[in-house]
Enzyme design. Structure first.
Site, PDB file in Angstrom:
ATOM      1  N   SER A  68       0.830  -1.383   0.002  1.00  0.00           N
ATOM      2  CA  SER A  68       0.516   0.099   0.078  1.00  0.00           C
ATOM      3  C   SER A  68       0.877   1.324   0.334  1.00  0.00           C
ATOM      4  CB  SER A  68      -1.006   0.205   1.101  1.00  0.00           C
ATOM      5  OG  SER A  68      -1.698  -0.995   1.409  1.00  0.00           O
TER       6      SER A  68
HETATM    7  N1  SAH Z   1      -1.037  -4.788   4.092  1.00  0.00           N
HETATM    8  C1  SAH Z   1      -0.534  -4.843   2.998  1.00  0.00           C
HETATM    9  C2  SAH Z   1      -1.258  -3.900   1.438  1.00  0.00           C
HETATM   10  C3  SAH Z   1      -1.459  -5.185   0.542  1.00  0.00           C
HETATM   11  S1  SAH Z   1      -2.642  -5.625  -0.422  1.00  0.00           S
HETATM   12  C4  SAH Z   1       0.621  -3.549   3.448  1.00  0.00           C
HETATM   13  O1  SAH Z   1       0.913  -2.758   4.155  1.00  0.00           O
HETATM   14  O2  SAH Z   1       1.077  -3.331   1.688  1.00  0.00           O
HETATM   15  C5  SAH Z   1      -4.236  -6.400  -0.224  1.00  0.00           C
HETATM   16  C6  SAH Z   1      -3.893  -7.917   0.195  1.00  0.00           C
HETATM   17  O3  SAH Z   1      -4.761  -8.229   0.614  1.00  0.00           O
HETATM   18  C7  SAH Z   1      -2.662  -8.977  -0.746  1.00  0.00           C
HETATM   19  O4  SAH Z   1      -2.078  -9.534   0.177  1.00  0.00           O
HETATM   20  C8  SAH Z   1      -4.517  -9.798  -0.833  1.00  0.00           C
HETATM   21  O5  SAH Z   1      -3.300 -11.351  -1.383  1.00  0.00           O
HETATM   22  C9  SAH Z   1      -4.885  -9.630   0.641  1.00  0.00           C
HETATM   23  N2  SAH Z   1      -6.339 -10.622   0.336  1.00  0.00           N
HETATM   24  C10 SAH Z   1      -6.463 -10.333  -0.897  1.00  0.00           C
HETATM   25  N3  SAH Z   1      -7.964 -10.530  -0.322  1.00  0.00           N
HETATM   26  C11 SAH Z   1      -8.220 -11.498   1.473  1.00  0.00           C
HETATM   27  C12 SAH Z   1      -9.028 -12.708   1.706  1.00  0.00           C
HETATM   28  N4  SAH Z   1      -9.923 -12.316   1.733  1.00  0.00           N
HETATM   29  N5  SAH Z   1      -8.490 -12.228   2.670  1.00  0.00           N
HETATM   30  C13 SAH Z   1      -7.003 -11.848   3.430  1.00  0.00           C
HETATM   31  N6  SAH Z   1      -6.909 -11.172   2.410  1.00  0.00           N
HETATM   32  C14 SAH Z   1      -6.990 -11.321   1.399  1.00  0.00           C
END
Ligand code: SAH
Length: 218
Positions: A68
């Site tokens: 993010s």
């Molecule tokens: N928190 C991260 C953001 C990652 S992007 C950061 O600090 O950068 C969002 C994440 O959510 C991805 O890794 C994706 O695989 C995960 N995700 C998507 N759908 C999900 C679900 N149903 N349950 C858990 N994680 C999920």
């Protein structure tokens, strides 16, 4: 080999990022201090360290996902108003950067990731950096009932709707911060549980996240 080096150059770039975030309206001192402390470049492939790690942009981390944008991490973290010892559930561990911010804010963190590959690479990396979180491979829509209720819940992917289970797992006085919308853009939404049956909803503008994967998508 997991790299753990944090140089003066990286620290300088990080101070620059803090100024950028302040300029965009982030005022929460604890959140700024956490971002100032965490070596964000270590969450990237080495080739991208200097160019991208401390720019205020989102960046691909593999498996079609992104780390993010720092502003978004700071914004969601500020809304949560984490107090030391808060029990926090994070949906979407990804590379673990937001997880590290929550830990620096003094939270006890439970974090769920839907994609096994990300779960498998992030777990040893966070631990090597000294961050102790409870990480799970699973479906964020279900939350983590065994450890509920949570003082705070943060969703870091775009949710098509607010999952009922997450509301059920929110403590009285607790806050859920979740980007809601099934298109490219989502509305940053905060739900506060005022009482057993009373919820309060506030919204905070438009953001753009990768989608929260539903059962059919993984
Ligand atoms: N928190 C991260 C953001 C990652 S992007 C950061 O600090 O950068 C969002 C994440 O959510 C991805 O890794 C994706 O695989 C995960 N995700 C998507 N759908 C999900 C679900 N149903 N349950 C858990 N994680 C999920």
């Amino acid at each position: 080999m997991i790299e753990t080096e944090d140089t003066y150059k990286h620290q300088g770039l990080r101070r620059g990022l803090i100024e950028v975030l302040k300029g965009k309206g982030i005022t929460n001192e604890a959140v700024l201090a956490a971002i100032g402390k965490i070596p964000r470049h270590l969450f990237f492939d080495k080739v991208f360290h200097n160019n991208f790690a401390y720019k205020d942009v989102a960046f691909p981390i593999g498996s079609g996902q992104t780390i993010s944008q720092p502003y978004t991490v700071a914004f969601q973290s500020s809304l949560l108003e984490i107090k030391k010892g808060d029990k926090v559930l994070e949906i979407g561990t990804g590379c673990g950067y937001q997880t590290a911010v929550l830990l620096e804010l003094g939270a006890k963190v439970y974090s769920i990731e839907r994609q096994r590959e990300l779960y498998t690479t992030t777990k040893p990396m966070l631990s090597k950096m000294g961050y102790r979180a409870n990480l799970y491979f699973g479906d964020g829509f279900a939350g983590k009932k065994a450890y509920a209720p949570f003082d705070k819940i943060i969703v870091t992917c775009g949710a098509p709707h607010i999952p009922e289970e997450l509301l059920n797992q929110l403590a009285i006085g607790g806050k859920l911060v979740i980007p809601v919308g099934d298109g490219k853009d989502q509305e940053m939404t905060m739900i506060t549980r005022i009482g057993e049956t009373e919820l309060q909803k506030e919204t905070f503008g438009t953001f753009s996240f990768v989608p929260m994967l539903t059962n059919k998508q993984y």
